[in-house]
Design an enzyme around this catalytic site. Structure first.
Site, PDB file in Angstrom:
ATOM      1  N   ASP A 130      -4.679  -1.311 -11.044  1.00 35.45           N
ATOM      2  CA  ASP A 130      -6.060  -1.777 -11.193  1.00 35.45           C
ATOM      3  C   ASP A 130      -6.273  -2.473 -12.529  1.00 35.45           C
ATOM      4  O   ASP A 130      -6.871  -3.543 -12.613  1.00 35.45           O
ATOM      5  CB  ASP A 130      -7.033  -0.596 -11.072  1.00 35.45           C
ATOM      6  CG  ASP A 130      -6.936   0.091  -9.729  1.00 35.45           C
ATOM      7  OD1 ASP A 130      -6.236  -0.437  -8.841  1.00 35.45           O
ATOM      8  OD2 ASP A 130      -7.553   1.167  -9.574  1.00 35.45           O
ATOM      9  N   TYR A 138      -3.691  12.495   0.315  1.00 36.04           N
ATOM     10  CA  TYR A 138      -3.048  11.576  -0.627  1.00 36.04           C
ATOM     11  C   TYR A 138      -1.917  12.303  -1.371  1.00 36.04           C
ATOM     12  O   TYR A 138      -0.775  11.826  -1.412  1.00 36.04           O
ATOM     13  CB  TYR A 138      -4.085  11.016  -1.613  1.00 36.04           C
ATOM     14  CG  TYR A 138      -3.500  10.086  -2.653  1.00 36.04           C
ATOM     15  CD1 TYR A 138      -3.235   8.758  -2.342  1.00 36.04           C
ATOM     16  CD2 TYR A 138      -3.196  10.544  -3.932  1.00 36.04           C
ATOM     17  CE1 TYR A 138      -2.693   7.903  -3.290  1.00 36.04           C
ATOM     18  CE2 TYR A 138      -2.658   9.699  -4.880  1.00 36.04           C
ATOM     19  CZ  TYR A 138      -2.407   8.380  -4.560  1.00 36.04           C
ATOM     20  OH  TYR A 138      -1.871   7.544  -5.495  1.00 36.04           O
ATOM     21  N   THR A 169       2.947   1.896  -2.199  1.00 36.46           N
ATOM     22  CA  THR A 169       4.237   1.543  -2.801  1.00 36.46           C
ATOM     23  C   THR A 169       4.242   1.826  -4.298  1.00 36.46           C
ATOM     24  O   THR A 169       5.305   1.961  -4.891  1.00 36.46           O
ATOM     25  CB  THR A 169       4.537   0.039  -2.604  1.00 36.46           C
ATOM     26  OG1 THR A 169       3.347  -0.688  -2.946  1.00 36.46           O
ATOM     27  CG2 THR A 169       4.911  -0.279  -1.174  1.00 36.46           C
ATOM     28  N   SER A 222     -13.996   0.890 -12.072  1.00 41.87           N
ATOM     29  CA  SER A 222     -13.599   1.683 -13.262  1.00 41.87           C
ATOM     30  C   SER A 222     -12.674   0.869 -14.166  1.00 41.87           C
ATOM     31  O   SER A 222     -12.882   0.814 -15.382  1.00 41.87           O
ATOM     32  CB  SER A 222     -12.943   3.006 -12.848  1.00 41.87           C
ATOM     33  OG  SER A 222     -11.783   2.788 -12.087  1.00 41.87           O
ATOM     34  N   GLU A 254      -8.163   6.015 -18.681  1.00 37.64           N
ATOM     35  CA  GLU A 254      -8.609   6.616 -17.414  1.00 37.64           C
ATOM     36  C   GLU A 254      -7.866   7.929 -17.141  1.00 37.64           C
ATOM     37  O   GLU A 254      -8.455   8.919 -16.708  1.00 37.64           O
ATOM     38  CB  GLU A 254      -8.419   5.623 -16.252  1.00 37.64           C
ATOM     39  CG  GLU A 254      -9.008   6.120 -14.952  1.00 37.64           C
ATOM     40  CD  GLU A 254      -9.429   5.014 -13.988  1.00 37.64           C
ATOM     41  OE1 GLU A 254      -9.710   3.875 -14.424  1.00 37.64           O
ATOM     42  OE2 GLU A 254      -9.492   5.302 -12.787  1.00 37.64           O
ATOM     43  N   GLU A 293       0.849  -1.201   0.000  1.00 44.34           N
ATOM     44  CA  GLU A 293       0.000   0.000   0.000  1.00 44.34           C
ATOM     45  C   GLU A 293       0.878   1.243   0.000  1.00 44.34           C
ATOM     46  O   GLU A 293       1.811   1.347   0.796  1.00 44.34           O
ATOM     47  CB  GLU A 293      -0.895  -0.031   1.246  1.00 44.34           C
ATOM     48  CG  GLU A 293      -2.196   0.697   1.083  1.00 44.34           C
ATOM     49  CD  GLU A 293      -3.136   0.056   0.061  1.00 44.34           C
ATOM     50  OE1 GLU A 293      -3.203   0.581  -1.075  1.00 44.34           O
ATOM     51  OE2 GLU A 293      -3.782  -0.951   0.378  1.00 44.34           O
TER      52      GLU A 293
HETATM   53  P1  ADP Z   1     -13.824   2.299  -8.181  1.00 39.46           P
HETATM   54  O1  ADP Z   1     -12.966   2.060  -9.379  1.00 39.46           O
HETATM   55  O2  ADP Z   1     -13.102   2.119  -6.897  1.00 39.46           O
HETATM   56  O3  ADP Z   1     -15.104   1.514  -8.208  1.00 39.46           O
HETATM   57  P2  ADP Z   1     -13.966   4.886  -9.396  1.00 39.46           P
HETATM   58  O4  ADP Z   1     -14.454   6.202  -8.898  1.00 39.46           O
HETATM   59  O5  ADP Z   1     -12.587   4.782  -9.905  1.00 39.46           O
HETATM   60  O6  ADP Z   1     -14.236   3.846  -8.216  1.00 39.46           O
HETATM   61  O7  ADP Z   1     -14.921   4.369 -10.567  1.00 39.46           O
HETATM   62  C1  ADP Z   1     -16.324   4.362 -10.390  1.00 39.46           C
HETATM   63  C2  ADP Z   1     -16.985   4.960 -11.620  1.00 39.46           C
HETATM   64  O8  ADP Z   1     -16.900   4.011 -12.727  1.00 39.46           O
HETATM   65  C3  ADP Z   1     -18.459   5.199 -11.437  1.00 39.46           C
HETATM   66  O9  ADP Z   1     -18.694   6.458 -10.853  1.00 39.46           O
HETATM   67  C4  ADP Z   1     -18.967   5.129 -12.871  1.00 39.46           C
HETATM   68  O10 ADP Z   1     -18.728   6.346 -13.545  1.00 39.46           O
HETATM   69  C5  ADP Z   1     -18.074   4.065 -13.499  1.00 39.46           C
HETATM   70  N1  ADP Z   1     -18.714   2.735 -13.465  1.00 39.46           N
HETATM   71  C6  ADP Z   1     -18.259   1.629 -12.833  1.00 39.46           C
HETATM   72  N2  ADP Z   1     -19.088   0.575 -13.036  1.00 39.46           N
HETATM   73  C7  ADP Z   1     -20.080   1.013 -13.838  1.00 39.46           C
HETATM   74  C8  ADP Z   1     -21.238   0.404 -14.420  1.00 39.46           C
HETATM   75  N3  ADP Z   1     -21.557  -0.865 -14.199  1.00 39.46           N
HETATM   76  N4  ADP Z   1     -22.025   1.187 -15.185  1.00 39.46           N
HETATM   77  C9  ADP Z   1     -21.727   2.485 -15.399  1.00 39.46           C
HETATM   78  N5  ADP Z   1     -20.666   3.104 -14.886  1.00 39.46           N
HETATM   79  C10 ADP Z   1     -19.824   2.396 -14.109  1.00 39.46           C
HETATM   80 MG    MG Z   2     -11.258   3.185  -9.983  1.00 34.71          MG
END
Ligand code: ADP
Ligand code: MG
Length: 390
Positions: free
Chosen positions: A180, A232, A40, A136, A168, A38
């Site tokens: 990720d 962060y 890292t 994401s 991204e 973490e």
């Molecule tokens: P994490 O990756 O930890 O889940 P993030 O903020 O990086 O959080 O990504 C989440 C975002 O990804 C959501 O706000 C949305 O915009 C998009 N997302 C993820 N899964 C879906 C899905 N099944 N349908 C639509 N958008 C999605």
């Molecule tokens: Mg994410």
């Protein structure tokens, strides 16, 4: 090709309802949990994530008009955009899949002269969003493998992970690292993925807690401490400052910890360096134990990581500390906070027969403090990375 399960058949049917024709296939990419390593990544060190059984599925069909049309069963807005557009003209959730399509399109022809073009995609997911499980990256990677298959384009999975990171970074504007997308693209079932964030090299490390009578729980502590959003960036800056004072390209390069600490006047920088250097060693030690088949023994390293993140890196939060302490008191092998800090999730490794006791102890401790009840995820068996389902 594998037979579609009812879930995928359901997504194919939803696609046919939405667009009036059957999809050409269904693809799926998983979310991830970082077992250890973490803070890292940006110090060019080691991380050890694994893919979850939960993920994002995409039903899709090719189109040849240069358009990408995206819908999601988890989102209200449908978007149609050109595959050759520039960052910024698509906002919200659609920026992830459209950005992915654009990065692939820009990447140009593969060795066979084939290039990614348009497609129609419908997504469905069983992965919570924004919970630190990397929905994401799952969304990007499901899009990437669907588009490559539909257009017959061959790009190596490690390269696809880099392109997903670029989507991204450039099209969504999130400065994420490569962990990720690597975990979602490259993981194997029954393994964690050792990733060297400097070289980008990866290797599989056997990790199947369920086969050793163990459960790895992911516990959402339901705590967010929004006032500390700048921490962060501050930690990153402290690490960079320490590396500069020590004359190394990154904290990853420190070989003699006591000598490095002796060169730092500021106690805060000494604590940050202590965490990063020892955390890299903990990743290596974890890999050693897992390769030796001693899964339960990594619990102590998870705990040491937690204490280091709490005391040296100073990013833990009360709900995480209570969850880890109570888990250990109830007989778990170990656990730690995960992610950026100041809110989010904790992982706990426990013998499966003690999982209920651990859960009850954490719930009781939260209740006695009048905290929002935590959410437990136990369906976490290390799973395969992005793949075609039908
Ligand atoms: P994490 O990756 O930890 O889940 P993030 O903020 O990086 O959080 O990504 C989440 C975002 O990804 C959501 O706000 C949305 O915009 C998009 N997302 C993820 N899964 C879906 C899905 N099944 N349908 C639509 N958008 C999605
Ligand atoms: Mg994410």
């Amino acid at each position: 090709m594998p037979t579609p399960s009812p879930v995928h058949a359901g997504l194919a049917a939803a696609f046919a309802d939405a667009f009036g024709h059957a999809p050409e296939g269904v693809w799926r990419a998983p979310g991830r949990v970082n077992l250890i390593g973490e803070h890292t990544d940006y110090n060019e060190g080691l991380v050890l994530p694994f893919a979850l059984p939960l993920g994002v599925s995409a039903a899709a069909s090719r189109r040849d008009d240069g358009l990408v049309e995206v819908r999601s069963l988890q989102a209200d807005t449908a978007v149609t955009a050109s595959v050759s557009g520039t960052p910024g003209d698509v906002e919200g959730w659609a920026a992830y899949p459209v950005g992915m399509a654009r990065v692939l399109h820009e990447h140009g022809p593969d060795g066979h002269g084939r290039k990614v073009g348009g497609a129609t995609l419908l997504f469905d997911s069983d992965l919570p969003q924004g919970a630190g499980l990397s929905s994401s990256a799952a969304l990007e990677c499901a899009t990437a493998i669907a588009l490559c298959d539909l257009h017959g384009v061959e790009i190596a999975p490690a390269e696809l992970a880099r392109l997903a990171q670029r989507a991204e970074n450039e099209h969504v504007g999130v400065p994420s690292g490569i962990m990720d997308q690597s975990a979602s693209m490259l993981s194997s079932a029954g393994s964690a993925l050792l990733l060297d964030c400097r070289t980008g090299l990866t290797s599989d490390v056997p990790f199947a807690p369920q086969d050793a009578g163990l459960t790895l729980m992911v516990i959402d502590t339901r705590a967010t401490h929004e006032l500390t959003g700048g921490e962060y960036g501050q930690r990153r800056a402290e690490c960079e400052r320490a590396a500069e004072i020590l004359g190394v390209p990154a904290l990853r390069d420190i070989k003699d910890l006591p000598a490095a600490l002796a060169q730092l006047d500021e106690p805060v920088l000494r604590r940050r360096v202590q965490h990063v250097v020892t955390e890299n060693h903990r990743v290596e030690a974890t890999v050693g134990l897992l390769r030796a088949g001693a899964v339960a023994e990594i619990g102590g390293l998870l705990l040491a990581s937690h204490m280091s993140l709490r005391d040296q890196f100073e990013i833990s939060w009360p709900e995480a500390n209570v969850a880890v302490d109570e888990a250990v008191r109830a007989g778990a092998r170990g656990g730690r906070m995960v992610g950026g800090g100041f809110g989010g999730s904790v992982i706990v490794l426990t013998h499966t027969e003690r999982a209920d006791r651990v859960r009850d102890a954490i719930n009781a401790a939260y209740e006695s403090r009048s905290w929002t009840p935590p959410v437990f995820l136990t369906d976490t068996a290390p799973s395969q990375g992005a793949r075609r389902l039908s």
